[in-house]
Design a protein around this motif. Structure first.
Motif, PDB file in Angstrom:
ATOM      1  N   PHE A   1      23.209  10.961  11.293  1.00  0.00           N
ATOM      2  CA  PHE A   1      23.230   9.655  11.943  1.00  0.00           C
ATOM      3  C   PHE A   1      21.841   9.025  11.965  1.00  0.00           C
TER       4      PHE A   1
ATOM      5  N   ASN B   1      20.134   7.729  14.453  1.00  0.00           N
ATOM      6  CA  ASN B   1      19.210   8.273  15.456  1.00  0.00           C
ATOM      7  C   ASN B   1      19.468   9.754  15.694  1.00  0.00           C
TER       8      ASN B   1
ATOM      9  N   LEU C   1      21.250  14.437  17.939  1.00  0.00           N
ATOM     10  CA  LEU C   1      21.086  15.856  18.262  1.00  0.00           C
ATOM     11  C   LEU C   1      21.585  16.084  19.685  1.00  0.00           C
TER      12      LEU C   1
ATOM     13  N   GLY D   1      14.066  17.370  22.355  1.00  0.00           N
ATOM     14  CA  GLY D   1      13.155  16.452  23.034  1.00  0.00           C
ATOM     15  C   GLY D   1      11.692  16.726  22.742  1.00  0.00           C
TER      16      GLY D   1
ATOM     17  N   ARG E   1      13.064  16.189  14.041  1.00  0.00           N
ATOM     18  CA  ARG E   1      14.424  15.892  14.504  1.00  0.00           C
ATOM     19  C   ARG E   1      15.314  15.550  13.324  1.00  0.00           C
TER      20      ARG E   1
ATOM     21  N   GLU F   1      27.110   8.400  20.538  1.00  0.00           N
ATOM     22  CA  GLU F   1      27.161   8.793  19.142  1.00  0.00           C
ATOM     23  C   GLU F   1      27.338  10.309  19.030  1.00  0.00           C
ATOM     24  N   LEU F   2      26.831  11.027  20.052  1.00  0.00           N
ATOM     25  CA  LEU F   2      26.937  12.481  20.031  1.00  0.00           C
ATOM     26  C   LEU F   2      28.389  12.932  19.939  1.00  0.00           C
TER      27      LEU F   2
ATOM     28  N   ALA G   1      29.323  12.554  16.452  1.00  0.00           N
ATOM     29  CA  ALA G   1      28.652  13.583  15.658  1.00  0.00           C
ATOM     30  C   ALA G   1      29.402  14.899  15.797  1.00  0.00           C
TER      31      ALA G   1
ATOM     32  N   ALA H   1      29.634  18.129  24.034  1.00  0.00           N
ATOM     33  CA  ALA H   1      28.519  17.217  23.782  1.00  0.00           C
ATOM     34  C   ALA H   1      28.269  16.280  24.954  1.00  0.00           C
TER      35      ALA H   1
ATOM     36  N   LEU I   1      25.695  16.479  29.281  1.00  0.00           N
ATOM     37  CA  LEU I   1      24.773  15.366  29.524  1.00  0.00           C
ATOM     38  C   LEU I   1      25.161  14.591  30.767  1.00  0.00           C
TER      39      LEU I   1
ATOM     40  N   LEU J   1      17.519  14.972  31.115  1.00  0.00           N
ATOM     41  CA  LEU J   1      18.177  15.737  30.053  1.00  0.00           C
ATOM     42  C   LEU J   1      18.521  14.911  28.827  1.00  0.00           C
TER      43      LEU J   1
ATOM     44  N   GLN K   1      16.834  12.849  27.370  1.00  0.00           N
ATOM     45  CA  GLN K   1      15.710  12.588  26.468  1.00  0.00           C
ATOM     46  C   GLN K   1      15.810  13.460  25.227  1.00  0.00           C
ATOM     47  N   GLY K   2      15.462  12.870  24.076  1.00  0.00           N
ATOM     48  CA  GLY K   2      15.395  13.670  22.865  1.00  0.00           C
ATOM     49  C   GLY K   2      16.663  13.636  22.040  1.00  0.00           C
ATOM     50  N   ALA K   3      17.734  13.132  22.608  1.00  0.00           N
ATOM     51  CA  ALA K   3      18.968  13.043  21.826  1.00  0.00           C
ATOM     52  C   ALA K   3      18.796  12.001  20.747  1.00  0.00           C
ATOM     53  N   VAL K   4      18.166  10.932  21.140  1.00  0.00           N
ATOM     54  CA  VAL K   4      17.957   9.851  20.195  1.00  0.00           C
ATOM     55  C   VAL K   4      16.465   9.667  20.030  1.00  0.00           C
ATOM     56  N   LYS K   5      16.121   8.769  19.216  1.00  0.00           N
ATOM     57  CA  LYS K   5      14.716   8.524  18.943  1.00  0.00           C
ATOM     58  C   LYS K   5      13.988   8.098  20.219  1.00  0.00           C
ATOM     59  N   GLY K   6      12.743   8.490  20.336  1.00  0.00           N
ATOM     60  CA  GLY K   6      11.969   7.987  21.454  1.00  0.00           C
ATOM     61  C   GLY K   6      11.336   9.081  22.271  1.00  0.00           C
TER      62      GLY K   6
END
Lengths: 418, 280
Positions: free
Chosen positions: A82, A84, A87, A135, A142, B169-170, B173, B188, B192, B273, B275-280
């Motif tokens: 995907f 982004n 994960l 994270g 990633r 989106e998870l 996925a 998933a 969260l 928690l 944080q880190g799943a997506v960009k940023g």
């Protein structure tokens, strides 16, 4: 390994707007297909239809010859990366990669999972990060974890949804070549969505250009570049993009705003009967007349024009010529620009000059134009009047042979290593 | 640059200490009072002269035992049930609000907001009459229902805000990775969403636990009277003795579960928690 066939696929939303309209593509086993187009052209929707996250309104989707329209995503055995990364933030890198394996209960023993995940991690240079959480990883890492999740389960095909668009330019280049090498090594069928030309041109065996849900042309990058089927493809592929110059054709001579250009008989015949045509000229078809080889000179035509300014880039320089088109042609150029996501197409010609050229802006200069390679477009339909389908097909055939060879080589090496 | 940073730090430290003292001094005062003997109550000193457990004895095993323990039981039961129902309903509602597009979505949110700012006192009297007529007066459901009106709106709002941040989106996925719809949700999304649901549950529990107005107006006996209301019914050993010590001890005891909850679920409450799943 699998072939994927798209037969007249249509995706219609509730309001009746077709996001994907009658798209048919045959994707051969091991082929790397790029879906490219401006935003809103339906490329992501098409990818999500293949993977099963979007329903198919009509048409057939075949994987290995079997119709899978109604199958749930998990039954299609495809892997997707995907934009982004998607994960699982609560799982470690190891568990993220192992996730698809653990879902198939009882299919893999714990030892097997461990082996497969460490193998995948080694390929992607993630071994040191297996116990970390997503994270704490950098963007590139990633991205690699997301790829790891795809390669660990031996899916029939990989689908990529703009996987590099969140990375910075340098990393993007690096990941691009990693993806390309990985695809060749694994020889796995891949479909890749992007709006980035460089990715489209460098990664794809074949590139499918979409506009407003309609497939414009699918061909090897070289065929798209040299034998585009219409104005849109010609303008979308290539950077800086192709110049479009309105002209009238009189007895084998094109009368344009920057002077008269003589063209060959077969090109003139192809455009016969059209009052006005658009001449498509790529910037690199121009050259400083004083720098052209004598052997090459007869293949083109020389004219005088005044450049507004030049930009020196080290390996080459760009020059800019302004011209004043008819209002009619101007509105055509504007609508073309809108299709391609730009605000307006300025009535300006970009020419590429040799880095050593002494031509500067503000003075009349002698330029040479390679007339063999220019294309003539019908301003009403946008159709390319001078497209040489045979030459184009030959280019794509060449690319196919090269791909087959590369895969064979990669598999041979793999065999030798094992 | 460095100087200004130190200065900033000092300012923040001073402000933090001030706020801490302001907020915690009453608690400390109640704590000290709860250990005072009745004769010591008017001594005017902050700390008790003799530390004594006589107040705790009185409410846990002494005269006030019946009043306190039954109300404690009522409070725990009513608050837990109200919290549970509120969280279950709010989770379903917030999920729909965050995920689906349906007409009336805005209406639900505004109604919830309107309910939560509605003054409690203005509906107590009609509720009192209604409850007496239909037999809910002085029962557990008679308190649970009005508590839901307090806890549901805030639960819906916090959960909807929380669910909007979850990268859905998870779920897709996971489906592509081979999960069924239910597996995708459980493996998933639930991990969260759990911290958000926890936080909401704790907030809802606090609200139900701390309520006084409904508690005192809609109950009359030990059958349903919660602790905050029961405290008002404490009497001293004689009619000339103020029950301040016993009330303080009871107040400390009802504070303990709240403090424990916060300490236990501190990490979930502040958790980042997603944080880190997506960009940023």
């Amino acid at each position: 390994m699998a072939s994927i066939t798209l037969k007249n696929l249509v995706k219609q939303y509730g309001d009746g707007y077709p996001a994907v309209n009658n798209v048919s593509i045959d994707i051969a086993d091991g082929e790397f297909i790029i879906l490219v187009g401006p935003s809103g052209c339906g490329k992501s929707t098409l990818l999500r239809m293949i993977v099963g996250l979007e329903d198919i309104t009509s048409g057939d989707l075949l994987i290995n010859g079997e119709r899978v329209n109604e199958k749930a995503p998990r039954d299609r055995n495809l892997a997707m990366v995907f934009q982004n990364y998607a994960l699982y933030p609560h799982l470690t890198v190891f568990e993220n990669i192992a996730f698809p394996l653990r879902l198939g209960k009882g299919k893999h023993t714990e030892d097997e999972i461990k082996r497969l995940v460490t193998d995948a991690a080694r390929t992607l240079e993630l071994t040191d990060h297996l116990e970390r959480k997503p994270g704490n990883l950098s963007g590139g890492q990633r991205q690699r974890v997301a790829m790891g999740r795809a390669i660990v389960r031996h899916a029939d095909a990989f689908l990529f949804d703009e996987p590099l668009s969140n990375l910075d330019a340098k990393l993007r280049g690096q990941m691009r070549s990693e993806i390309s090498q990985m695809q060749r090594r694994l020889g796995v069928t891949s479909v890749y969505v992007t709006h980035d030309q460089t990715e489209a041109m460098t990664l794809g065996d074949r590139v499918a250009v979409l506009k407003k849900g309609v497939l414009q042309q699918i061909a090897s990058p070289r065929e798209l570049y040299e034998q585009p089927v219409n104005l849109f493809v010609a303008g979308f592929i290539g950077s800086p993009s192709m110049n479009f110059l309105p002209a009238t054709l009189e007895g084998g001579v094109l009368k344009t705003a920057i002077g008269n250009i003589g063209i060959s008989v077969d090109k003139a015949t192809a455009a016969e009967g059209k009052r006005v045509v658009l001449v498509g000229v790529r910037p690199e078809y121009f050259e400083d007349a004083s720098m052209v080889d004598d052997a090459k000179r007869p293949h083109g035509s020389t004219f005088t024009a005044e450049l507004t300014h030049t930009e020196w880039l080290g390996n080459e320089q760009y020059g800019y010529i302004n011209f004043d088109p008819d209002p009619e042609v101007r509105s055509l150029l504007d609508s073309l620009a809108r299709d391609m996501d730009a605000d307006e197409l300025r009535p300006q010609i970009v020419v590429t000059l040799d880095a050593a050229s002494r031509i500067r802006g503000g003075r009349p200069a002698e330029l040479w134009l390679d007339t063999r390679r220019l294309h003539l477009f019908d301003p009403e339909t946008g159709e390319n009047l001078t497209r040489d389908a045979e030459a184009g097909a030959a280019l794509t055939e060449e690319a196919n042979t090269a791909r087959a060879e590369e895969i064979a080589n990669a598999r041979g090496r793999e065999g030798a290593n094992a | 640059m460095k100087g200004s940073r130190t200065k900033e730090r000092v300012v923040w430290t001073v402000i933090s200490i001030f706020v801490l003292v302001y907020a915690l001094f009453p608690v400390a005062s109640i704590l000290a009072t709860s250990f005072k003997e009745p004769s010591d109550l008017t001594s005017g000193k902050f700390l008790p002269t003799n530390w004594s457990g006589v107040n705790y004895e009185e409410i846990l095993v002494g005269d006030a035992q019946g009043l306190f323990l039954s109300s404690l039981w009522n409070s725990i039961g009513i608050a837990l049930i109200a919290t549970f129902i509120a969280v279950v309903l709010a989770t379903l509602c917030a999920y729909a609000i965050a995920r689906l597009d349906f007409p009336g979505k805005k209406l639900i949110l505004t109604t919830a907001l309107a309910v939560s700012i509605f003054p409690v006192i203005s509906i107590v009297t009609p509720l009192f009459n209604l409850w007496r007529t239909i037999g809910l007066y002085d029962t557990w459901p008679g308190l649970i229902i009005p508590y839901l009106s307090l806890t549901l709106p805030i639960s819906i709002w916090t959960l909807a805000a929380f669910f909007r941040q979850i990268p859905w989106e998870l779920e897709q996925a996971a489906q592509v990775d081979g999960a069924t719809t239910w597996q995708a949700f459980r493996k998933a999304i639930v991990p969260l969403a759990a911290p958000g649901v926890f936080t909401t549950a704790i907030i809802a529990f606090f609200i139900a636990w701390n309520d006084f107005v409904y508690g005192i107006s809609l109950t009359s006996t030990e059958a349903a009277r919660p602790v905050p209301a029961a405290l008002a019914f404490f009497t001293g050993a004689s009619q000339f003795e103020a029950p301040v010590g016993a009330i303080s001890a009871a107040a400390i005891i009802v504070t303990i579960p709240i403090v424990l909850l916060v300490l236990l679920f501190q990490r979930q409450i502040v958790s980042g928690l997603t944080q880190g799943a997506v960009k940023g």
